[in-house]
Design a protein around this motif. Structure first.
Motif, mmCIF file in Angstrom:
data_model
loop_
_atom_site.group_PDB
_atom_site.id
_atom_site.type_symbol
_atom_site.label_atom_id
_atom_site.label_comp_id
_atom_site.label_asym_id
_atom_site.label_seq_id
_atom_site.Cartn_x
_atom_site.Cartn_y
_atom_site.Cartn_z
ATOM 1 N N SER A 1 -33.189 30.621 12.270
ATOM 2 C CA SER A 1 -33.587 31.785 11.171
ATOM 3 C C SER A 1 -33.099 33.352 11.181
ATOM 4 C CB SER A 1 -35.187 31.582 11.481
ATOM 5 O OG SER A 1 -35.675 32.065 10.577
ATOM 6 N N ALA A 2 -32.832 33.635 12.521
ATOM 7 C CA ALA A 2 -32.487 35.272 13.084
ATOM 8 C C ALA A 2 -31.798 35.246 12.220
ATOM 9 C CB ALA A 2 -32.564 35.331 14.428
ATOM 10 N N ARG B 1 -38.970 25.658 7.279
ATOM 11 C CA ARG B 1 -40.535 26.798 8.087
ATOM 12 C C ARG B 1 -41.724 26.076 7.941
ATOM 13 N NH1 ARG B 1 -39.565 32.341 7.346
ATOM 14 N NH2 ARG B 1 -40.558 32.096 9.450
ATOM 15 N N PRO B 2 -43.262 25.785 8.833
ATOM 16 C CA PRO B 2 -42.161 25.923 10.052
ATOM 17 C C PRO B 2 -41.764 24.690 11.037
ATOM 18 C CG PRO B 2 -44.736 25.724 10.086
ATOM 19 C CD PRO B 2 -44.126 25.183 8.602
ATOM 20 N N THR B 3 -41.129 25.160 11.995
ATOM 21 C CA THR B 3 -40.189 24.182 12.419
ATOM 22 C C THR B 3 -41.049 23.137 12.851
ATOM 23 O OG1 THR B 3 -40.339 25.437 14.722
ATOM 24 C CG2 THR B 3 -38.240 25.626 12.744
ATOM 25 N N GLY C 1 -34.391 27.025 15.865
ATOM 26 C CA GLY C 1 -34.965 27.775 14.440
ATOM 27 C C GLY C 1 -34.915 28.334 14.659
ATOM 28 N N GLU C 2 -35.334 29.545 15.050
ATOM 29 C CA GLU C 2 -35.596 30.815 16.064
ATOM 30 C C GLU C 2 -33.984 31.478 16.045
ATOM 31 O OE1 GLU C 2 -37.747 31.687 18.732
ATOM 32 O OE2 GLU C 2 -40.143 30.812 18.065
ATOM 33 N N ARG C 3 -33.472 31.151 16.317
ATOM 34 C CA ARG C 3 -32.016 31.459 16.607
ATOM 35 C C ARG C 3 -31.586 31.078 15.186
ATOM 36 N NH1 ARG C 3 -27.128 30.473 19.984
ATOM 37 N NH2 ARG C 3 -26.743 32.338 18.822
ATOM 38 N N ALA D 1 -38.189 24.618 18.528
ATOM 39 C CA ALA D 1 -38.871 25.568 18.095
ATOM 40 C C ALA D 1 -37.629 26.710 18.541
ATOM 41 C CB ALA D 1 -39.833 26.609 18.495
ATOM 42 N N TYR D 2 -36.509 27.077 19.310
ATOM 43 C CA TYR D 2 -35.906 28.255 20.344
ATOM 44 C C TYR D 2 -34.261 27.856 18.877
ATOM 45 C CZ TYR D 2 -32.396 29.631 22.885
ATOM 46 O OH TYR D 2 -30.469 29.756 23.084
#
Length: 480
Positions: free
Chosen positions: A330-331, A338-340, A326-328, A323-324
């Motif tokens: 996606s941001a 999504r979701p990862t 993926g969030e970097r 998730a970490y």
């Protein structure tokens, strides 16, 4: 969300080296722009696969030293059987050298030529073994699984309507078995809900159909149920996994994933008749029924890893690391599935390189470009992986993805930052990236060994600017 530290201490390290851009250009040309053909020494951070690439624990290394290498009747086999019985609830186990060995055996046992095998999205080796046994695969996953942007929490679910329609069309007697994967790799590591498993079980019971599972990433699926499905928040992932498997008749397992080992797999089942057939075939293709192509030490390490993979602290960090990353991404506006999922971040290559058609192999091209940028090795999961149909035509899957697969207990989030920075850089200059074409195509599972060359006009600073390579006809003939 607070940072989650690794739930372990590091006792041993393996050096890795960052190569230069010039070295990577030479390496990717030599590999025919196929990341599978890169030498490990030329890779900086290896996210090709989570299969057999985990770091084993001190307990697993200890178990290796205690392995019983008897040809028949080894106590290491007994240890594996006990671990499967205690954690998964199956009384019978047949070890194999890895997951595809188990797929081969169960396909030969359960499929008669002309039968049909519905499942929640194909997996490459699974579908091939089903087809080699004379079966026809049918994708009955929910439609949301084919939409990278859908936030459905259980995109791995089987569509009950599609399943019932297939049974009505071909007849229950012509369904070899239903195969439910947990999680679904090709959909982006997406989980299946407990509610859906119960519903599929009900359909199979009503029609007298065997329900099987590709349980390779079972532990991660159990964690998602704990955190996403009402009624499970206070349950352990281990108990959820046991309940999941109570709904299926048997499973194939690649121990190289959720059993945290470098080699190994098994079949597990409740029906002794299937066990007897598996034992007959495993002697032909793998080895004695008590070792299945593995050393005793491998069986012992797999038994220990099976327990460790269901630990909630481990799973929270494992899935949190995915998730970490993926969030970097996606941001930063990088298009991802999504979701990862539980084991990888999947880049939406079709959206990333939307100036390329699918026949220009955008996912293959993107994986090669990321390697050129940073030495990070990813893999294609799109048209190349989908292969050809029985008429020799390219299959065109709805998802054209690049998989950034995170090995278990291997990398830190600092490594994930390097990966994210590289993908973001590539995304910023995505218009400069051209497509690829085949120069050698393997007849089966072509993503492993095929070779490619750039087809786009030369553009400085990207893969398209490299000299076309891999067209040595003598070398291609030797490969063929």
């Amino acid at each position: 969300m607070a940072a989650i530290a690794e739930p372990y201490r590091i006792k041993m390290v393996e050096p890795i080296t960052l190569t230069t851009r010039a070295q990577r250009e030479e390496a990717i040309r030599a590999a025919g722009y196929n990341t599978f053909l890169l030498r490990s020494d030329d890779v900086y951070i290896d996210l090709l696969t989570d299969s057999g690439t985990s770091a084993m624990s001190d307990r697993q290394w200890s178990a290796l030293m205690l392995g019983d290498e008897a040809y028949a009747g080894a106590r290491s086999f007994d240890h594996l059987v006990a671990a499967v019985r205690d954690n998964y609830g199956f009384p019978y186990v047949c070890p194999t050298h890895q997951g595809r060995g188990a797929e081969h055996l169960i396909s030969k046992i359960l499929i008669r030529p002309g039968q049909h095998v519905p499942g929640n999205m194909y997996f490459t080796t699974t579908r091939l073994h089903q087809e080699l046994a004379g079966g026809t695969f049918h994708d009955v996953i929910i439609d949301e699984a084919h939409d990278p942007g859908s936030l459905h929490p259980f995109k791995g679910n089987i569509d009950i309507g599609k399943l019932e329609a297939l049974v009505a069309k071909v007849g229950a007697e012509n369904i070899a078995y239903v195969n439910v994967a947990v999680t679904v790799n090709m959909a982006g590591g997406q989980p299946v809900s407990m509610e859906n498993l119960r519903a599929v079980r009900e359909v199979c019971d009503r029609h007298g159909i065997i329900l099987w599972s590709d349980a390779t990433r079972l532990a991660e699926n159990a964690w998602f149920i704990k955190h996403r499905e009402p009624g499970y928040a206070d349950r352990s992932s281990a108990s959820i996994a046991r309940e999941m498997l109570s709904h299926v008749d048997g499973l194939t397992m690649s121990g190289k994933k959720d059993c945290l080992v470098n080699i190994g797999g098994f079949l597990a089942m409740r029906d002794e008749r299937i066990l007897l057939k598996a034992r007959e075939l495993v002697v032909v293709y793998e080895g004695m029924p008590t070792y299945g192509g593995l050393a005793g030490r491998d069986l012992d390490a797999m038994a220990v890893g099976l327990h460790e993979a269901l630990d909630d602290d481990y799973l929270t960090h494992r899935i949190g690391q995915v998730a970490y990353l993926g969030e970097r991404l996606s941001a930063a506006g990088v298009p991802i599935v999504r979701p990862t999922g539980g084991h990888a971040v999947f880049l939406d290559a079709a959206a990333f390189l939307d100036h390329l058609s699918q026949d220009e192999l955008p996912a293959q091209s993107l994986a090669a470009e990321i390697y050129l940028d940073s030495g990070v090795r990813a893999m294609e999961r799109g048209i190349v992986s989908a292969g050809r149909d029985d008429q020799g035509r390219n299959r065109h899957p709805k998802l054209e993805l690049v998989r950034l697969t995170i090995p278990r207990r291997v990398y830190t989030n600092s490594h994930m930052d390097v990966v994210a920075d590289s993908v973001i850089r590539v995304h910023e200059r995505r218009r400069d990236i051209g497509g690829l074409e085949f120069v050698y195509e393997s007849p089966t599972l072509r993503f492993f060994t095929s070779r490619f060359a750039p087809i786009a006009p030369d553009v400085d600073g990207s893969m398209a600017g490299l000299e076309r390579g891999g067209r040595d006809t003598a070398a291609l003939a030797a490969l063929a």
